[in-house]
Design a protein around this motif. Structure first.
Motif, mmCIF file in Angstrom:
data_model
loop_
_atom_site.group_PDB
_atom_site.id
_atom_site.type_symbol
_atom_site.label_atom_id
_atom_site.label_comp_id
_atom_site.label_asym_id
_atom_site.label_seq_id
_atom_site.Cartn_x
_atom_site.Cartn_y
_atom_site.Cartn_z
ATOM 1 N N SER A 1 0.819 -1.215 0.000
ATOM 2 C CA SER A 1 0.000 0.000 0.000
ATOM 3 C C SER A 1 0.853 1.266 0.000
ATOM 4 N N GLN B 1 -7.390 14.341 1.514
ATOM 5 C CA GLN B 1 -6.897 13.146 2.196
ATOM 6 C C GLN B 1 -7.011 13.275 3.714
ATOM 7 N N CYS C 1 -5.706 3.921 -1.374
ATOM 8 C CA CYS C 1 -4.462 3.414 -0.770
ATOM 9 C C CYS C 1 -4.312 3.904 0.661
ATOM 10 N N LEU C 2 -4.645 5.182 0.856
ATOM 11 C CA LEU C 2 -4.577 5.748 2.204
ATOM 12 C C LEU C 2 -5.521 5.017 3.148
ATOM 13 N N TYR D 1 1.021 3.965 -2.884
ATOM 14 C CA TYR D 1 0.724 5.351 -2.486
ATOM 15 C C TYR D 1 1.812 6.299 -2.994
ATOM 16 N N LEU E 1 -5.384 7.112 -4.846
ATOM 17 C CA LEU E 1 -4.505 7.535 -3.755
ATOM 18 C C LEU E 1 -5.242 7.486 -2.419
ATOM 19 N N SER F 1 1.391 9.187 -5.737
ATOM 20 C CA SER F 1 1.777 10.553 -5.366
ATOM 21 C C SER F 1 2.695 11.149 -6.427
#
Length: 573
Positions: free
Chosen positions: A182, A550, A483-484, A186, A480, A190
């Motif tokens: 992950s 996020q 993934c977070l 990520y 993203l 990014s």
């Protein structure tokens, strides 16, 4: 390009040269390998190549993004369900049975969505009844959807399959492997945000430049330019093996060149950089002392700009003599160098395969000193270059004094193209179907646009490009965030008891999730640093939006744990 056209003809832009010597060394080597003159390698010519694989690449990209989305989703689902899976194992269920029941509703929904998508796509192509074509779309869509869903689910399910039953009963899972996956994804996404941000800056800058270009061209906005020219049956001409298309276009222009409102207009700037590179190792023996503009005007457009040609000068040009008007402000030495260069430049690269004109056979020149008392528009298609000049060299172009540069330039499209009309109406009135058929151009279907519409079209294309990059940004941002959420789920599940105790003791949100929060902020600071180095204005905005979203969603997810829908789906299984 080699496959499609059987040649390596194309427009190549090469960056990374440390000095002009490297550039000229490459030209020399290419000249030796291809047996082409260096001058031919640096002269722009027209060409078209089509590649039908773009749609296939778009489909692959869509499937890859869908796969990543589903993979992250299923990892979150299965990690949060680890303890429940352990409880079901205690009740006698097998891991494969549990996973099948978990995957079953997703597979059904995938089949339904794929079928509806195939039906809509088939109907959009006019398939209003169930045919073999519709069946093909159905099978392809359903198979691709099911395959992507199955692979992503069972890849995520490997987290469960590799664990022993006792580990599942305890609610444990391979944290290090999941963290590595992950976090790596990520970081890659990014980096993708930075790349998209930087790339989006380019069309945004182009929109601003085009707006400036539109202002510069405003006084000639009603003129019409060639917007499109189909290949038709002239594949060999497009591939550079024949001059037939140039011959047809030249004969067409020769037939209409005397008509009012039909112009030949072009501009070339021989810049300081170009002169320096040619001085270093160019094909010319003579070069001018100073940079200059060379404007190409047909006689009627020259007259429209207040240039009065003597009858004998005009007659000479029309009979095939290359006629240049030279500023009378030049010294005798500068004029001699300039005229010598213009002579050499006019004959450089001529070959027996070119469109035959009187000039290409006799190669006669006439230079006339002229006093320019007005500014001339430079017809540049870049807002970065000056739009007016006072002391140009003007080449009076007629059908019989052209070289391959001008005959090839007739088929050039856009603002930089040679052929122009006083209005779009004039273009349509002149380029009749009878004229096109007479000169074998009916299959090429030349299309014209006004300068204003052409620039508006460029703006529209750029806005579509920006929308495309905006969509890519949104898709990347969604992945993203997923993934977070995977990282947050792993962190919460692995530290469930510890977090519960700290929360009971009154620890703040930042104290509870200090490690992931500091990671998010640090990565975004790195993104901002890179963006600032790249000088991307839109990048700063996009990175800040990414950071804000996020943090908000991370807070919402870790505090609300609102995964009722996933839990319901699992219970149904």
């Amino acid at each position: 390009m080699v496959t499609n056209s059987a040649t390596i003809n194309g427009h190549y832009e090469i960056s990374g040269f440390k000095n002009p010597q490297e550039y000229h060394r490459l030209l020399r080597e290419l000249s030796l390998l291809t047996h082409q003159k260096q001058a031919d390698l640096v002269r722009a010519k027209s060409g078209i190549s089509t590649d039908d694989r773009f749609i296939f690449m778009e489909l692959l990209a869509f499937l890859a993004l869908t796969f990543l989305f589903l993979l992250c989703f299923f990892i979150i689902l299965l990690i949060r369900s680890a303890k429940k899976i352990g409880s079901l194992i205690l009740l006698g269920w097998t891991k494969k049975g549990i996973l099948f029941q978990a995957a079953y509703p997703f597979l059904i929904w995938t089949l339904i969505i794929g079928s509806v998508g195939a039906l809509i796509f088939a109907l959009s192509l006019g398939q209003k009844v169930f045919t073999l074509v519709l069946l093909k779309y159905f099978l392809l869509a359903a198979s691709a959807s099911l395959l992507v869903t199955l692979v992503s689910f069972y890849l995520a399910a490997s987290v469960i399959l590799v664990l022993k039953n006792i580990e599942l009963i305890k609610g444990s899972f391979p944290k290090k492997i999941l963290y590595f996956f992950s976090i790596t994804l990520y970081l890659l996404l990014s980096a993708g945000i930075v790349a998209i941000s930087y790339t989006t800056d380019l069309p945004l800058k182009s929109i601003a430049e085009n707006q400036q270009l539109k202002t510069q061209w405003d006084h000639v906005s009603k003129l019409a330019v060639l917007n499109d020219l189909a290949t038709g049956t002239d594949n060999s001409s497009i591939a550079g093996k024949s001059s037939k298309l140039d011959q047809d276009l030249w004969s067409t222009y020769a037939a209409i060149s005397q008509k009012k409102g039909v112009y030949l207009i072009h501009a070339d700037y021989f810049s300081p950089g170009w002169l320096a590179s040619m001085q270093q190792d160019g094909p010319y023996h003579d070069l001018p002392e100073q940079p200059f503009w060379k404007l190409t005007f047909s006689p009627n457009f020259a007259q429209k700009n207040g240039i009065q040609l003597a009858p004998k000068e005009l007659a000479a040009a029309e009979s095939g003599t290359r006629l240049f008007l030279i500023p009378d402000t030049l010294s005798a030495r500068a004029q001699n160098k300039l005229t010598a260069f213009l002579k050499e430049d006019s004959v450089l690269g001529l070959s027996a395969d070119d469109v035959p004109t009187v000039f290409t056979k006799k190669r006669e020149f006439r230079f006339v000193r002229y006093h320019f008392d007005k500014k001339f528009f430079t017809w540049v298609d870049s807002a970065k270059q000056e739009s007016f000049t006072r002391q140009p060299v003007i080449y009076i172009a007629t059908p019989e004094n052209m070289t391959y540069i001008e005959t090839g330039g007739i088929r050039a499209t856009g603002l930089d193209g040679y052929l122009k009309f006083s209005s779009l109406k004039k273009a349509h009135q002149t380029m009749t179907s009878q004229l096109l058929a007479q000169h074998h151009l009916q299959d090429n279907k030349p299309a014209f646009l006004s300068v204003q519409k052409y620039i508006d079209g460029l703006q529209k294309d750029l806005r579509q490009t920006i929308r495309l990059f905006g969509s890519l940004f949104m898709v990347t941002l969604v992945l993203l965030i997923l993934c977070l959420l995977v990282i947050a789920t792993i962190f919460q599940t692995a530290n469930q008891e510890k977090l519960a105790v700290k929360k009971f003791l009154g620890f703040s949100f930042f104290q509870l999730y200090r490690t992931p929060l500091l990671g998010i902020i640090f990565i975004h600071l790195l993104q901002l640093a890179v963006i600032l180095v790249l000088k991307s204005k839109i990048g700063v905005v996009l990175v800040l939006i990414s950071l804000l979203l996020q943090l908000i969603l991370f807070w919402f997810y870790t505090n609300r744990n609102n995964f009722n829908e996933i839990t319901t789906l699992f219970k149904r299984g």
